[in-house]
Structures are given as C-alpha cells and as structure tokens.
Design a protein around this motif. Structure first.
Motif, PDB file in Angstrom:
ATOM      1  N   ARG A 119      24.916  11.501 -10.625  1.00  0.00           N
ATOM      2  CA  ARG A 119      25.835  10.633 -11.365  1.00  0.00           C
ATOM      3  C   ARG A 119      26.731   9.849 -10.409  1.00  0.00           C
ATOM      4  O   ARG A 119      26.971   8.651 -10.601  1.00  0.00           O
ATOM      5  N   ARG A 120      27.216  10.501  -9.372  1.00  0.00           N
ATOM      6  CA  ARG A 120      28.078   9.816  -8.409  1.00  0.00           C
ATOM      7  C   ARG A 120      27.308   8.715  -7.691  1.00  0.00           C
ATOM      8  O   ARG A 120      27.831   7.615  -7.469  1.00  0.00           O
ATOM      9  N   ALA A 121      26.059   9.024  -7.321  1.00  0.00           N
ATOM     10  CA  ALA A 121      25.259   8.019  -6.623  1.00  0.00           C
ATOM     11  C   ALA A 121      24.959   6.831  -7.535  1.00  0.00           C
ATOM     12  O   ALA A 121      25.007   5.665  -7.099  1.00  0.00           O
ATOM     13  N   GLU A 122      24.653   7.110  -8.812  1.00  0.00           N
ATOM     14  CA  GLU A 122      24.359   6.026  -9.756  1.00  0.00           C
ATOM     15  C   GLU A 122      25.600   5.170  -9.990  1.00  0.00           C
ATOM     16  O   GLU A 122      25.513   3.938 -10.063  1.00  0.00           O
ATOM     17  N   ARG A 123      26.757   5.825 -10.109  1.00  0.00           N
ATOM     18  CA  ARG A 123      27.985   5.067 -10.321  1.00  0.00           C
ATOM     19  C   ARG A 123      28.312   4.213  -9.103  1.00  0.00           C
ATOM     20  O   ARG A 123      28.737   3.060  -9.219  1.00  0.00           O
ATOM     21  N   LEU A 124      28.101   4.772  -7.925  1.00  0.00           N
ATOM     22  CA  LEU A 124      28.355   4.021  -6.702  1.00  0.00           C
ATOM     23  C   LEU A 124      27.432   2.811  -6.616  1.00  0.00           C
ATOM     24  O   LEU A 124      27.870   1.703  -6.277  1.00  0.00           O
TER      25      LEU A 124
END
Length: 691
Positions: free
Chosen positions: A647-652
């Motif tokens: 999720r963090r990577a997708e948001r970034l």
C-alpha cells in the motif's frame, strides 16, 4: 584477608619511601620485595580488590609507577653520596621505558578501534572482512603490561641499589626496553593497510549485501543486561522451528556470547544508524520478549511489524505493562492474559491481542501419576526474585523461604530441588542473604542424610555427554579472543547441527540426573539443567506469583504458592487468578505436611480439575498445538507487513505520478538501489532449511 593485603601494600610503600629518603638500602630492598609479593597475592587470590583499587585511582599502573619512583629517589639519594653520573643514565632509561609504555597504550587503542566493527555477528561467514586473531591480552591491558615489561627493570634497579653495580640495572632495563619495543612493533604492524580489518563503510556494505542474500523474514529483537539473556533464550527454539529465514537482532555487544547455542544468524547493531538499515531489508516481523529503553528505537522502522511476546506471563503488573500498546500486536498464551489487559485498561486494544499458547512448553512432560511407593517425593522450590518495587509479595525467599525449606527437609521422604531466580538478591540484600542461608540448609541436610552414590560409570557418562554437548554448542575461543576474532571463529553452522544439539541436550539431561544420588537434595543455579527439565523431575512445585506457575500448569501436576502479601487467602486468590488451582501456603509453612500427603495420595488432591480448567485459561487449548498457533501468528503478521508495504509503495507511486516534482522521501518508505523486491504477503519459504 583483604585488609591484610591492603595493610601489607600500604606498609610496603611507606617503608620503601623511608628507605629511599634516608637512604637505607636493606629497608628499600625488603619493602620493594614485599610490595611485589603483595601484588602477586592480590592478583592470585583477591581479584575483587583489583577493581576496588581501580575505582580509587590506585590501579596497578599507579602502584608500579610509585614503586619505581621510590626506587629512583633511592638511587638518586645514593648518587648524592657518590657516582651520581652513573645512576642518572639508569633513571633516563627508566623514563624511556615509560615513554614506550604509553606509546604502546596509544597504539593499542588505535588497534582496538580498527577491530571494533559497527556490526557484530554469529553464525555468519565473516571471512570477507579480513578478520585476524586478536593481539595478546598483555598488549591490550596497560596495568599487567607495565608490570610484566617493567619487572626486569625493577629487579635490575633493586640489584643495583643492593650491590652498587650499575650493570644489573643496565641489564634489567635492556630486557624491559626490548620487550616494550617488540610489543610496540607487533601492534604497529596491525595498523598497516593490508593487515587491518575492513573499515566501517566496508563492513556496512558487507552487512547490506548479506541482508540482500539471506533475505530475513522474521526476527527476535532483544536489548538488556547480561543477567536477562534467559528472556531471549527461551524463544530460540520456537523461532528456529519457523518456516522462512529467522534472525536475532541484539543491541549490546556483551550479549553476543550470552545468547545460547543456536543455528539462527545473530547480528548485533549497537548504533541506531546501523539499526535503521533493517528498514531496507526484507525483514517483516520482529518479536520482542522484553521491553527496554532501546525498544523505542526499532519501533520507528515503519516497514516492520512488531509483536510483543513477553518472556512469561503472571498476575504481576509487568504482564500488562502500558508499554505494550506501542507494538502492533501483543501475543499472549491464553484467554486469561487477554482478560488481564482488558481489566488493566492500559491502552492495548482487544483486536491487537493474539493467543498463541506457549510454544516452549512442548518440553514439559504431562503428569504420570504420584511418586511410586518407597520413592522420594521430588519437590521443586522455584521462587521468583524480589522485583523493583519492594513489594513483600513478590518473592517468598525473604519471609517464607527458610520456613518452607525446613518443613520440606524435615520430611524424610522428600527430595528438594531448589532453583532460585537468577536475579535473586540483585536489588534487596535481604533476599541474597536468605538465599545463601537456604543453600546452607540444603547442604546441611545432605550431610545429615547421607546415602549411597552412583558408581563411577554415571559420572563418566555425564562427562562424556557434557563434552559432546560443549563440542556442539560452546565455541572454543582463546582467552585473548575479542569480538572480531569470535566473529571469525563462528561461521555459519553445518546442516543438521540443530537436531544434533537437541539429541545431545536430551542425552546430557538423562546423564545428569543419573549421576546424582536419588536421596540428595539439589541447588540448581547453572543454565543446565533448564527449568523445564526440573519440571519433568518434580512431583510438586512451590513458587510465587510468577510465570513459573503458569508454565508448570502444562504438566498437570500439583503446585503451591507462598502467600507473603499479607492478604487473606480468599483475597489472595481473587487478586491473583493464577493461584486459583494452587494450595496456598502461609509464611510459617504450616500447610506443607498436608500438601505432601495430597501429592502422594491423589484421592486427597481436590484441585486436579481446577488445574485443568486453569491451564486452559492460562495456556489456551491443546489443539491446535501452540507451535502451530505461533507459526500461524507469524505468517499472518508477515502478510500484514507485506500488504502494508504494498500500500505504501502504491501510494508513493500514485503521488509521484500526480506530482513528479514532489519530495516524497518522508511519507514514503526509504528505498535504496538494489533493495530486494517484496512479495505482497506470507512468509517467504525458500532458502535456509530449519532442522
């Protein structure tokens, strides 16, 4: 003895000063010899006074300098009478010796710094770091070095003062200067570029490369003092049985050799900046068996999920510490601990509490019936320590320990195993004193009881089993080995070693008990045999309100709890749910005879059903086994960590598409070139096999 050594040293220095100032050669010689003899006694039989002198700024270096200074004063005073020009060069030579001594000390500090690596490891091949054996201890410790190197010079000066022959002083100084120059040269060679270990950045790059190759998935994080190592050691076996690639993360260098034998890679990361490199690794979950000041540092890593597994559960306040809310999850044994957190209202939400049982308790054998007729009733008295708050109910050692032990020893059919907590007496001197008195009671009872001892073959078998176990578990180091040398001597273990260690431990335990007389009471304080091995030998446990009684419930055997809290029995049971199925003993130990009768005659045991029900509440159900529930909790939390990273990577990535010029380094996970890709969930199975 201590006062005698101190008096001899003081008198010797005083007499040496008088002999030097008068000058009086016989007095000077006798006083100097007496001073050297007292130093020998000090280091041979009174090592505790060595640190006392050091704290008083009167360590061996100061004493040696003072001794030589008085000799120099004596020589110069003799020189006033005749031949001052002959003695002056001897004094100059002595000054050169001291200059060399301080030069060696300065270089030894530089060598030590080059060998103090930012990462310390066990069970990892560190040959790429160009590690070498450590310098001799003599070159690393200034006090003993000055004594050994300066002894020929001191002896030569004494001989010169006695005979008025400078040749002896010259010979002694020559030997001392030669030894000092040799030592200095040996240390300087270690500072040459080709002989130094890898530098700090090179070590950090090597560590990053190892993380990328090994790809750890779950780790045990531990920080604490040397006496608290047992808190981490109890989780080694459950951790080793997990699928995936476990790792042990320590923060204190001294803990490296305190961690018990294991095949799991062990890394010590003393600095916070080095610890943060775990953020770029594949490590997803860290298990925490204890709280410490340095725990907050690792909790800052956002890419890792943290679970508090504790090192035992009891009704004490420490088992529902408010600090637990800092973790992502709190793993407990059974429903009782979940209720304990809810009642404590310390901020731990029920959804974050996971029941996993106690995977360590596989080693505890179930109840097999009362002791056979004519056999000894084995009683394990395992009190806890006094704690930090001074509560008299913490430990029974102070107020009830001696009464309990006397009552047990008074029964001719009892065999006592006394196993005090490792920290007993560390806070309250009364607990330490009571512990020592209890040990003396046990020794006196053994002298009075007497009886046949096992034949020599039993002791021989134990020696053989111990040697085999030590061969597998105890790394062989030179006394002079430092941490860099230990890293070199502890590469990755061979395949199958863990299974061999388990077999060797089982064989050692059987040989240990067989080597002891069946009638003899025992004081068990060493790491071996462990507490659970004592559980398996005991017919009855007497303890305090602690995790010991919770773990003992896995055996189904009777247990008793000493009530030193000054509470009435009904209030005591209500205040401490783990006491619900116990026989409560008062400090006067008056209930011990009835307790022993119930153990020997099960029909008098009215608490068997209560113990079974309490075990279910405290430890959880027997099925599925605790090790499976533990492994399942690890898998689930690893999956949650993987999903969080995704999720963090997708948001970034989405934020970067929306605004390519935005600085997203802070809200997004810090990534470095070459960071291994992460799967979205589950424990990564491939890689290191676990026996």
């Amino acid at each position: 003895m201590k006062l005698l050594v101190l008096a001899v040293l003081a008198a010797a220095f005083a007499a040496q000063a008088v002999g030097a100032l008068m000058p009086h050669v016989p007095l000077l010689l006798v006083a100097s010899a007496g001073s050297l003899a007292a130093e020998g006694v000090l280091y041979r039989w009174q090592r505790g006074m060595v640190s006392l002198f050091a704290k008083s700024h009167a360590d061996v270096t100061v004493r040696h300098v003072l001794r030589d200074l008085l000799l120099v004063v004596g020589l110069l005073r003799l020189g006033e009478q005749h031949r001052e020009g002959v003695y002056a060069p001897l004094v100059a030579g002595l000054l050169v010796l001291y200059a060399l001594h301080w030069s060696i000390q300065a270089v030894s500090v530089l060598v030590r710094r080059t060998r103090t690596l930012p990462v310390v490891t066990r069970n990892i091949d560190a040959s790429a770091l160009r590690l070498t054996p450590a310098p001799p201890v003599l070159l690393r410790r200034p006090g003993p070095r000055l004594t050994v190197f300066g002894l020929p010079a001191t002896a030569g000066l004494l001989a010169t003062a006695a005979t008025d022959a400078p040749l002896y002083g010259v010979a002694g100084l020559t030997l001392s200067l030669g030894a000092a120059l040799t030592g200095l040269g040996a240390l300087l060679l270690r500072l040459l570029p080709g002989r130094r270990p890898a530098g700090e950045q090179e070590v950090l790059d090597w560590f990053d490369a190892w993380l990328a190759r090994y790809r750890p998935t779950v780790g045990l994080y531990f920080s604490g003092g040397a006496s608290s190592a047992y808190q981490a050691n109890m989780w080694l076996e459950p951790l080793a049985r997990l699928d995936g690639r476990p790792v042990i993360v320590l923060r204190e260098r001294h803990m490296m050799q305190r961690i018990a034998a294991t095949d799991i890679p062990v890394v010590c990361l003393p600095k916070v900046s080095t610890l943060m490199r775990l953020e770029h690794s594949t490590l997803r979950v860290l298990l925490h068996p204890s709280n410490s000041g340095k725990t907050s540092q690792v909790l800052r890593i956002p890419t890792i999920k943290h679970a508090f597994v504790n090192h035992g559960e009891s009704d004490k306040l420490s088992s529902c510490n408010p600090y637990a809310k800092a973790y992502d999850e709190v793993w407990v044994a059974g429903p009782a601990a979940r209720e304990r957190y809810a009642l404590a209202d310390v901020g731990v939400e029920d959804k974050d509490v996971v029941e996993i049982g106690r995977p360590q308790l596989d080693a505890v054998r179930p109840y097999a019936g009362p002791p056979a007729p004519g056999a000894f009733t084995t009683v394990l008295y395992a009190p806890t320590w006094e704690g930090w708050d001074g509560n008299p109910g913490n430990t029974s050692v102070v107020e009830a320990g001696e009464n309990l032990v006397r009552a047990l020893l008074a029964d001719p059919g009892v065999r006592l195993l006394y196993k005090p907590h490792p920290l007993t007496g560390s806070v309250d001197p009364r607990a330490r004193a009571a512990d020592l008195r209890i040990r003396e009671l046990v020794r006196a009872a053994n002298r009075e009881r007497g009886g046949p001892r096992p034949d020599v073959s039993a002791a021989t078998a134990l020696t053989r089993r111990a040697a085999e176990l030590d061969r597998l578990t105890a790394a062989s180091f030179r006394p002079a080995a430092d941490q860099a040398e230990r890293m070199l001597r502890q590469p990755a273990p061979e395949a199958g070693r863990a299974a061999a260690v388990r077999r060797a431990e089982t064989a050692w335990e059987e040989a240990y008990w067989a080597s002891l007389p069946a009638w003899e009471h025992q004081v068990v304080t060493d790491a071996r045999p462990p507490l659970y091995a004592c559980f398996n030998r005991a017919d009855l446990l007497i303890s305090d309100v602690s995790s010991v009684i919770s773990d003992f419930l896995a055996s189904g055997k009777p247990y008793a709890v000493a009530n030193t809290s000054a509470l009435a029995e009904d209030v005591f049971r209500k205040s401490f749910p783990t006491v619900a199925a116990a026989t409560v003993l008062e400090p006067d130990a008056s209930g011990v005879p009835a307790l022993l009768a119930a153990v020997r005659r099960p029909e008098r045991d009215e608490l068997a059903q209560e113990r079974a029900a309490l075990a279910l509440r405290l430890l959880g159900p027997a099925e599925p086994p605790s090790r499976e529930r533990f492994a399942g909790a690890v898998r689930d939390l690893c999956a949650a960590a993987g999903e969080h990273r995704t999720r963090r990577a997708e948001r970034l990535a989405a934020d970067l598409v929306a605004d390519p010029s935005a600085d997203l380094a802070v809200p997004g996970p810090r990534m470095e070139t070459g960071t291994p890709p992460l799967a979205s969930g589950g424990v990564e199975r491939a890689g290191r096999p676990v026996d």
